[in-house]
Design a protein around this motif. Structure first.
Motif, PDB file in Angstrom:
ATOM      1  N   ALA A  79       0.815  -1.223   0.000  1.00 27.35           N
ATOM      2  CA  ALA A  79       0.000   0.000   0.000  1.00 27.35           C
ATOM      3  C   ALA A  79       0.845   1.268   0.000  1.00 27.35           C
ATOM      4  O   ALA A  79       0.358   2.329   0.378  1.00 27.35           O
ATOM      5  N   LYS A  80       2.109   1.179  -0.429  1.00 23.09           N
ATOM      6  CA  LYS A  80       2.928   2.389  -0.495  1.00 23.09           C
ATOM      7  C   LYS A  80       3.953   2.285  -1.619  1.00 23.09           C
ATOM      8  O   LYS A  80       4.263   1.196  -2.107  1.00 23.09           O
ATOM      9  N   ALA A  81       4.460   3.455  -2.019  1.00 22.44           N
ATOM     10  CA  ALA A  81       5.456   3.521  -3.082  1.00 22.44           C
ATOM     11  C   ALA A  81       6.630   4.357  -2.596  1.00 22.44           C
ATOM     12  O   ALA A  81       6.466   5.298  -1.808  1.00 22.44           O
ATOM     13  N   TYR A  82       7.838   3.997  -3.082  1.00 22.89           N
ATOM     14  CA  TYR A  82       9.046   4.717  -2.715  1.00 22.89           C
ATOM     15  C   TYR A  82       9.507   5.550  -3.906  1.00 22.89           C
ATOM     16  O   TYR A  82       9.564   5.057  -5.042  1.00 22.89           O
ATOM     17  N   VAL A  83       9.831   6.808  -3.626  1.00 25.35           N
ATOM     18  CA  VAL A  83      10.103   7.778  -4.686  1.00 25.35           C
ATOM     19  C   VAL A  83      11.488   8.392  -4.482  1.00 25.35           C
ATOM     20  O   VAL A  83      11.829   8.842  -3.382  1.00 25.35           O
ATOM     21  N   GLU A 133      -0.869   0.829  -7.913  1.00 27.22           N
ATOM     22  CA  GLU A 133      -0.524   0.740  -9.342  1.00 27.22           C
ATOM     23  C   GLU A 133      -1.541   1.435 -10.247  1.00 27.22           C
ATOM     24  O   GLU A 133      -1.237   1.701 -11.416  1.00 27.22           O
ATOM     25  N   GLU A 134      -2.732   1.718  -9.746  1.00 29.84           N
ATOM     26  CA  GLU A 134      -3.718   2.430 -10.547  1.00 29.84           C
ATOM     27  C   GLU A 134      -3.365   3.911 -10.685  1.00 29.84           C
ATOM     28  O   GLU A 134      -3.882   4.605 -11.560  1.00 29.84           O
ATOM     29  N   TYR A 135      -2.475   4.393  -9.802  1.00 33.63           N
ATOM     30  CA  TYR A 135      -2.104   5.805  -9.804  1.00 33.63           C
ATOM     31  C   TYR A 135      -0.639   6.037 -10.191  1.00 33.63           C
ATOM     32  O   TYR A 135      -0.313   7.070 -10.777  1.00 33.63           O
ATOM     33  N   LEU A 136       0.238   5.088  -9.823  1.00 38.37           N
ATOM     34  CA  LEU A 136       1.674   5.262 -10.038  1.00 38.37           C
ATOM     35  C   LEU A 136       2.269   4.046 -10.749  1.00 38.37           C
ATOM     36  O   LEU A 136       1.812   2.926 -10.551  1.00 38.37           O
ATOM     37  N   ILE A 175       5.022   7.449  -0.322  1.00 41.21           N
ATOM     38  CA  ILE A 175       3.629   7.871  -0.437  1.00 41.21           C
ATOM     39  C   ILE A 175       2.745   6.671  -0.143  1.00 41.21           C
ATOM     40  O   ILE A 175       2.948   5.585  -0.688  1.00 41.21           O
ATOM     41  N   HIS A 176       1.783   6.859   0.759  1.00 45.70           N
ATOM     42  CA  HIS A 176       0.872   5.795   1.155  1.00 45.70           C
ATOM     43  C   HIS A 176      -0.405   5.864   0.305  1.00 45.70           C
ATOM     44  O   HIS A 176      -0.771   6.920  -0.212  1.00 45.70           O
ATOM     45  N   ARG A 177      -1.068   4.730   0.181  1.00 48.01           N
ATOM     46  CA  ARG A 177      -2.285   4.652  -0.630  1.00 48.01           C
ATOM     47  C   ARG A 177      -3.327   5.671  -0.177  1.00 48.01           C
ATOM     48  O   ARG A 177      -4.033   6.248  -1.009  1.00 48.01           O
ATOM     49  N   SER A 178      -3.407   5.926   1.114  1.00 52.97           N
ATOM     50  CA  SER A 178      -4.402   6.864   1.632  1.00 52.97           C
ATOM     51  C   SER A 178      -4.162   8.295   1.169  1.00 52.97           C
ATOM     52  O   SER A 178      -5.058   9.139   1.268  1.00 52.97           O
ATOM     53  N   ASP A 179      -2.950   8.586   0.665  1.00 53.50           N
ATOM     54  CA  ASP A 179      -2.641   9.936   0.191  1.00 53.50           C
ATOM     55  C   ASP A 179      -2.648  10.032  -1.328  1.00 53.50           C
ATOM     56  O   ASP A 179      -2.162  11.020  -1.896  1.00 53.50           O
ATOM     57  N   LEU A 180      -3.215   9.026  -1.998  1.00 58.24           N
ATOM     58  CA  LEU A 180      -3.297   9.049  -3.460  1.00 58.24           C
ATOM     59  C   LEU A 180      -4.548   9.763  -3.951  1.00 58.24           C
ATOM     60  O   LEU A 180      -4.519  10.466  -4.952  1.00 58.24           O
TER      61      LEU A 180
END
Length: 309
Positions: A146-150, A174-177, A160-165
């Motif tokens: 539920a998170k991505a590293y940037v 993956e639907e956003y990033l 960034i956590h899924r709740s902040d998408l």
């Protein structure tokens, strides 16, 4: 460390030494000048503590790290990974440095130091340059659950956590990033050594519109967005989804995606909207009462007539 005896004494100079060994041939006597001096580790055994910052001089530069002399006879080792955040070794012999004590065991003459831990942290410097609310660009390097590293800078990572998408209920990250793609993000603050990021913060919060426009008891006509066993989701024009629970639907009613339905708001708060259709059902079941007592007969009238008969 300096093994050249001429750096410690002059020819014909008289020295006080400790005899270590006398060979049988008697040609040479092995003596120690060092053991006549106080053990320097005894001087520091009570003063050196973990976490303490000390200064010293680089006396050796190697592939695995640096050797730093704190006082004469007391040297510490700085592993390569503790030299700098960039991983570069830019120090040379003779340089003065500050270092933090990571581990110390005077009895074993062991001293482990870190130079980078006395330096400004890259993620803190980044936040100073890009405070919370700033808009930055970053490259998505990894997605885990539920998170991505940037990647924000050479030595600065963001998360960034899924709740902040999305302001609405987000699906998979993956639907956003996508890994390998660059995006614009909002800086939210720090999360450990990571810069906390958000996507939804770059757009207006639709909940503010919803809470100011609607109130509990309002009747609205909306389209069915999704149908589930526990109820259906209806979408408000502002892009917010609300739930019409199956318990709030009249018996026998079956709704389909895309169908329009009139519902009443029975619960409204940020993050939660609940609808009901039961108001319509009750209205249909209401019994219409006579407009005047002069019309029709009451149960009392019928009984009185039967008694007279």
């Amino acid at each position: 460390r300096d093994k050249n005896p001429y750096h410690y004494a002059e020819i014909d100079e008289r020295l006080r030494v400790k005899v270590k060994r006398i060979p049988k041939d008697g040609q040479f006597i092995f003596a120690s000048l060092r053991e006549m001096k106080e053990n320097p580790w005894e001087k520091v055994k009570d003063s050196l503590k973990k976490g303490q910052v000390v200064s010293g001089r680089v006396v050796e530069v190697g592939e695995k790290g640096l050797v730093v002399e704190i006082i004469e006879g007391v040297e510490g080792f700085v592993p390569k990974e503790e030299i700098s955040y960039e991983g570069d070794v830019t120090y040379k012999k003779g340089d003065r440095v500050s270092a933090q004590v990571l581990d110390v065991e005077p009895s074993k003459r062991k001293l482990i130091l870190s130079i980078k831990r006395t330096l400004p942290k890259p993620w803190e410097l980044y936040l100073q340059e890009h405070p919370a609310g700033s808009k930055v660009e970053g490259l998505v390097e990894k997605i885990e659950g539920a998170k991505a590293y940037v990647r924000l800078a050479p030595n600065v990572m963001g998360v960034i956590h899924r709740s902040d998408l999305s302001w609405t209920k987000p699906g998979k990250v993956e639907e956003y990033l996508q890994v390998g793609q660059s995006y614009q993000f909002a800086v939210l603050g720090l999360e450990g050594k990571l810069v906390k990021l958000g996507l939804k913060q770059l757009t207006e919060n639709p909940w503010e519109k919803v809470l100011s426009k609607y109130k509990v008891g309002d009747t609205v006509r909306l389209k069915v967005k999704a149908v589930h066993p526990f109820g259906v989701f209806l979408e408000l024009p502002e892009g917010i989804d609300g739930l019409l629970p199956i318990s709030e639907m009249p018996k026998g009613v079956r709704l389909e995606e895309g169908q329009e339905v009139e519902v009443k708001l029975i619960e409204l708060s940020e993050g939660k909207v609940t609808f009901s259709m039961k108001g319509e059902e009750k209205a249909e079941e209401e019994i219409v009462k006579p407009e005047s007592a002069d019309r029709g007969f009451t149960l009392g009238d019928i009984l009185r007539k039967k008694i007279k008969l």
